[in-house]
Motif scaffolding. Sequence first.
Motif, PDB file in Angstrom:
ATOM      1  N   UNK A 115      -9.265  -8.576  -0.870  1.00 30.45           N
ATOM      2  CA  UNK A 115      -9.773  -8.312  -2.220  1.00 30.45           C
ATOM      3  C   UNK A 115     -11.017  -9.140  -2.515  1.00 30.45           C
ATOM      4  N   UNK A 116     -11.040 -10.385  -2.069  1.00 28.32           N
ATOM      5  CA  UNK A 116     -12.203 -11.233  -2.306  1.00 28.32           C
ATOM      6  C   UNK A 116     -13.437 -10.686  -1.590  1.00 28.32           C
ATOM      7  N   UNK A 135     -16.991  -8.854  -3.492  1.00 29.18           N
ATOM      8  CA  UNK A 135     -18.374  -9.215  -3.194  1.00 29.18           C
ATOM      9  C   UNK A 135     -19.201  -8.004  -2.778  1.00 29.18           C
ATOM     10  N   UNK A 136     -18.536  -6.909  -2.398  1.00 32.29           N
ATOM     11  CA  UNK A 136     -19.219  -5.696  -1.957  1.00 32.29           C
ATOM     12  C   UNK A 136     -19.306  -4.640  -3.055  1.00 32.29           C
ATOM     13  N   UNK A 137     -18.955  -5.013  -4.276  1.00 30.74           N
ATOM     14  CA  UNK A 137     -19.108  -4.088  -5.396  1.00 30.74           C
ATOM     15  C   UNK A 137     -17.847  -3.389  -5.839  1.00 30.74           C
ATOM     16  N   UNK A 138     -16.697  -3.706  -5.255  1.00 37.09           N
ATOM     17  CA  UNK A 138     -15.435  -3.136  -5.723  1.00 37.09           C
ATOM     18  C   UNK A 138     -15.050  -3.776  -7.060  1.00 37.09           C
ATOM     19  N   UNK A 139     -14.516  -2.960  -7.978  1.00 37.10           N
ATOM     20  CA  UNK A 139     -14.077  -3.444  -9.275  1.00 37.10           C
ATOM     21  C   UNK A 139     -12.598  -3.129  -9.473  1.00 37.10           C
ATOM     22  N   UNK A 140     -11.865  -4.052 -10.091  1.00 40.14           N
ATOM     23  CA  UNK A 140     -10.451  -3.823 -10.391  1.00 40.14           C
ATOM     24  C   UNK A 140     -10.346  -2.911 -11.604  1.00 40.14           C
ATOM     25  N   UNK A 178      -9.040   0.586  -2.877  1.00 38.15           N
ATOM     26  CA  UNK A 178      -8.169  -0.381  -2.206  1.00 38.15           C
ATOM     27  C   UNK A 178      -7.014  -0.700  -3.135  1.00 38.15           C
ATOM     28  N   UNK A 179      -5.791  -0.631  -2.606  1.00 39.65           N
ATOM     29  CA  UNK A 179      -4.589  -0.944  -3.371  1.00 39.65           C
ATOM     30  C   UNK A 179      -3.674  -1.769  -2.483  1.00 39.65           C
ATOM     31  N   UNK A 180      -3.390  -3.000  -2.876  1.00 37.80           N
ATOM     32  CA  UNK A 180      -2.475  -3.795  -2.075  1.00 37.80           C
ATOM     33  C   UNK A 180      -2.591  -5.273  -2.375  1.00 37.80           C
ATOM     34  N   UNK A 181      -1.595  -6.014  -1.917  1.00 40.00           N
ATOM     35  CA  UNK A 181      -1.585  -7.459  -2.116  1.00 40.00           C
ATOM     36  C   UNK A 181      -2.131  -8.110  -0.850  1.00 40.00           C
ATOM     37  N   UNK A 182      -3.444  -8.315  -0.843  1.00 37.99           N
ATOM     38  CA  UNK A 182      -4.130  -8.972   0.266  1.00 37.99           C
ATOM     39  C   UNK A 182      -5.333  -9.695  -0.322  1.00 37.99           C
TER      40      UNK A 182
END
Length: 299
Positions: free
Chosen positions: A117-118, A122-127, A109-113
């Motif tokens: 992002x939140x 919570x689903x395991x995505x990391x920056x 995921x890439x974007x300003x939203x």
Amino acid sequence: MSAMPSEWRITRIEPEDRAEVRSFARSATWLYTHCDYTREEVLSRPGYQAHDRAGRRIGVMGCGMDEPPVARILIVAIGRRVPPRTVVPALLESHARDMRAQGATQLAFLGWAPWLAHSLEALGFETRTTVVTYSRRRDAVLEQGNRDVLVRPAVAADVDVLVELDRVAFEPLWRYSAEIHRRLLGSATHCTIAELAGVPIGYQIGDISGEQGHIIRLAVHREWQGRGVGMRLLADVIEFFQIRRVQRIMVNTQADNAASRRLYERTGFVRWTEEVPVMIKELAAEPAAAPLQPYEVNP
């Protein structure tokens, strides 16, 4: 991932759903579209939709994999009846299953939203990194880079050249598909290729919107990085913007791309806006399956 509430129904978006899905996306309370694609492009790809117990559409999501093994979230639209954090997991679960079956090992995921992002965090995505924006006035640059390099216009027949340069310059997450390159070559204001002895070793794509210029892409073959090729392309596009009398030039890069940031900063670019997160979720492997086929869009 979270289980789907029993009163929700998750189904694939079929061709006959197209018009209603487009209408839903236009009026959605929360809407994210990947910056490299138009809404029509992402809605032409396979996607999933969520309906509540009364049959009302409450959410839409589309993902795609142009450059294996990285799949991308392309569009998410959520209506006002439910909070995004409650419906995003159910929509994402179906997509993650499809992407894994097609060989994807990462979902990005890439974007300003921030609302999305939140939910993804919570689903395991990391920056993994962030995208930063730089800006400068149209003033000429003093450095011209490697003058042995010839800069020529890029034409439609160069699509395969650009795809190959992406392959040797970027990780899969940052590569453009032939489809995107084809569109940019047909629409962007200034597209050029750097050659040495007739061999393509870099390219840039720049465009103008109103009084603002935007360097969309600047790529250099990894074997020629640090040898003045990027500066040669940058000087060329800045000169083009200067002639066209744009007031400001913008460019994006990754926060962890030190070489790119040094190039822009030494030519007068300064940091401009908030950083945009790049979030990744690792996907477990599943047996390969035939890819889903996009359906035709008639705007």
